[in-house]
Design an enzyme around this catalytic site. Structure first.
Site, PDB file in Angstrom:
ATOM      1  N   ARG A  52       0.838  -1.193   0.000  1.00  0.00           N
ATOM      2  CA  ARG A  52       0.000   0.000   0.000  1.00  0.00           C
ATOM      3  C   ARG A  52       0.874   1.245   0.000  1.00  0.00           C
ATOM      4  O   ARG A  52       1.660   1.478   0.917  1.00  0.00           O
ATOM      5  CB  ARG A  52      -0.919   0.005   1.228  1.00  0.00           C
ATOM      6  N   SER A  66     -10.321   9.445  16.267  1.00  0.00           N
ATOM      7  CA  SER A  66     -10.892   8.267  16.930  1.00  0.00           C
ATOM      8  C   SER A  66      -9.925   7.711  17.960  1.00  0.00           C
ATOM      9  O   SER A  66     -10.327   7.340  19.075  1.00  0.00           O
ATOM     10  CB  SER A  66     -11.214   7.192  15.882  1.00  0.00           C
ATOM     11  N   GLY A  90      -0.718  -2.541   9.517  1.00  0.00           N
ATOM     12  CA  GLY A  90      -1.212  -1.514  10.438  1.00  0.00           C
ATOM     13  C   GLY A  90      -0.509  -0.176  10.331  1.00  0.00           C
ATOM     14  O   GLY A  90      -0.521   0.616  11.283  1.00  0.00           O
ATOM     15  N   GLU A  91       0.098   0.121   9.176  1.00  0.00           N
ATOM     16  CA  GLU A  91       0.824   1.390   9.039  1.00  0.00           C
ATOM     17  C   GLU A  91      -0.118   2.586   9.239  1.00  0.00           C
ATOM     18  O   GLU A  91       0.275   3.604   9.809  1.00  0.00           O
ATOM     19  CB  GLU A  91       1.492   1.481   7.663  1.00  0.00           C
ATOM     20  N   ARG A  92      -1.352   2.444   8.780  1.00  0.00           N
ATOM     21  CA  ARG A  92      -2.316   3.544   8.924  1.00  0.00           C
ATOM     22  C   ARG A  92      -2.576   3.832  10.412  1.00  0.00           C
ATOM     23  O   ARG A  92      -2.620   4.993  10.826  1.00  0.00           O
ATOM     24  CB  ARG A  92      -3.607   3.172   8.195  1.00  0.00           C
ATOM     25  N   ASN A 125      -4.013  -6.205   3.820  1.00  0.00           N
ATOM     26  CA  ASN A 125      -4.590  -5.113   3.040  1.00  0.00           C
ATOM     27  C   ASN A 125      -5.754  -5.582   2.179  1.00  0.00           C
ATOM     28  O   ASN A 125      -6.750  -4.867   2.018  1.00  0.00           O
ATOM     29  CB  ASN A 125      -3.514  -4.477   2.156  1.00  0.00           C
TER      30      ASN A 125
END
Length: 297
Positions: A52, A66, A90-92, A125
């Site tokens: 991604r 959040s 989990g980079e986001r 992803n």
């Protein structure tokens, strides 16, 4: 480091085995789940081979807010390196956690090979539908080229059909500008696949812009592509239409002149008219008719 457990389920873990424990951490709960630890966010780095490449800034901002309110609900997954941890999935969440000012983030630590790391990242992803079609295609290509896998092997490892892998990778045959339009969500994969019938990259790009500007359907594109690939048939059809027009003119002129008339085209709007006569008297009669028509009598 404090150790916690969370009910992540089997999901990704069931597809790639955990080689060995990466952290000797005390368990705080005995409920079934996945062990995780709290890691310093500054000790974590993104994976440069992460499939991604594009992150929506608005969604990152929403996730940041959040996390400020609720914290990080699902741990990220990292691979242990010499002096840091490399993000596998989990980079986001990691980006949003840093933006939210968190010092630590829950993480599941793995010890994976480069192939397993890439495989894990692709699966995560795809399951979350986070990859755009081009990122997904490039990830499959990376597995094949860098890790010497065949399409069948990639399909098996990712629980996909071979056809899915093949069709996804075909998008990489498109002009790079067209690929970017797919990434930017200006084209659907349906439109993109229709463009694959064109071998010329410039034609692909020109038609891709028409799709976006004119809101053309996939069926419209298929029709245009067919005409571009078979220009002779279009010309022949035009000739057929012109022939019908000439035939109609011949009939009308024959009715006026009372003799056989033939209209022959030479192209580019040029041609000749042949009028038959069978006696000098008939010739003089037709001459008088033409003269009178010219005078408007």
């Amino acid at each position: 480091m404090a150790v916690k457990r969370t009910g992540l389920g089997k999901g990704l873990d069931s597809l790639i085995p955990d080689n060995k424990p990466a952290a000797k951490a005390k368990k705080l709960e005995e409920t079934p789940g996945q062990e995780y630890v709290m890691l310093n966010v500054n000790k974590i780095e993104p994976n440069r081979d992460q499939p991604r490449k594009y992150f929506n800034e608005d969604s990152i901002i929403e996730l940041t807010e959040s996390i400020k309110q609720n914290g990080v609900i699902f741990p990220i997954m990292v691979n242990r390196k010499d002096d840091y941890y490399q993000i596998v999935a989990g980079e986001r969440r990691w980006r949003a956690s840093k933006a939210a000012g968190l010092k630590e983030i829950p993480a599941v630590i793995k010890e994976l090979s480069d192939l397993e790391t890439l495989q894990y990242a692709i699966i995560e992803n795809i399951q979350r539908e986070d990859l755009n079609p081009i990122e997904e295609a490039r990830a499959y290509k990376q597995l094949i080229e860098e890790h010497d896998l065949k399409q069948d092997e990639v399909a098996e490892r990712l629980s996909k059909s071979r056809t899915t892998i093949t069709n996804a990778m075909r998008l990489l045959k498109l002009d790079e500008r067209v690929q970017q339009m797919i990434i930017d969500d200006m084209l659907t994969t349906g439109h993109a696949r229709a463009l694959l019938a064109l071998d010329d990259g410039e034609q692909q790009y020109i038609l891709a812009n028409r799709i976006f500007d004119e809101k053309l359907s996939v069926r419209d594109i298929e029709k245009i592509v067919k005409e571009l690939k078979n220009p002779k048939k279009v010309k022949e059809k035009k000739k057929e239409v012109n022939a019908l027009v000439y035939q109609d003119l011949e009939v009308k002129m024959q009715e006026v002149l009372g003799t056989k008339v033939k209209v022959a085209s030479k192209g580019k709007g040029k041609g000749k008219i042949e009028i038959e006569y069978y006696s000098e008297e008939e010739l003089e009669h037709m001459f008088d008719m033409i003269v009178s028509l010219r005078r408007g009598e």
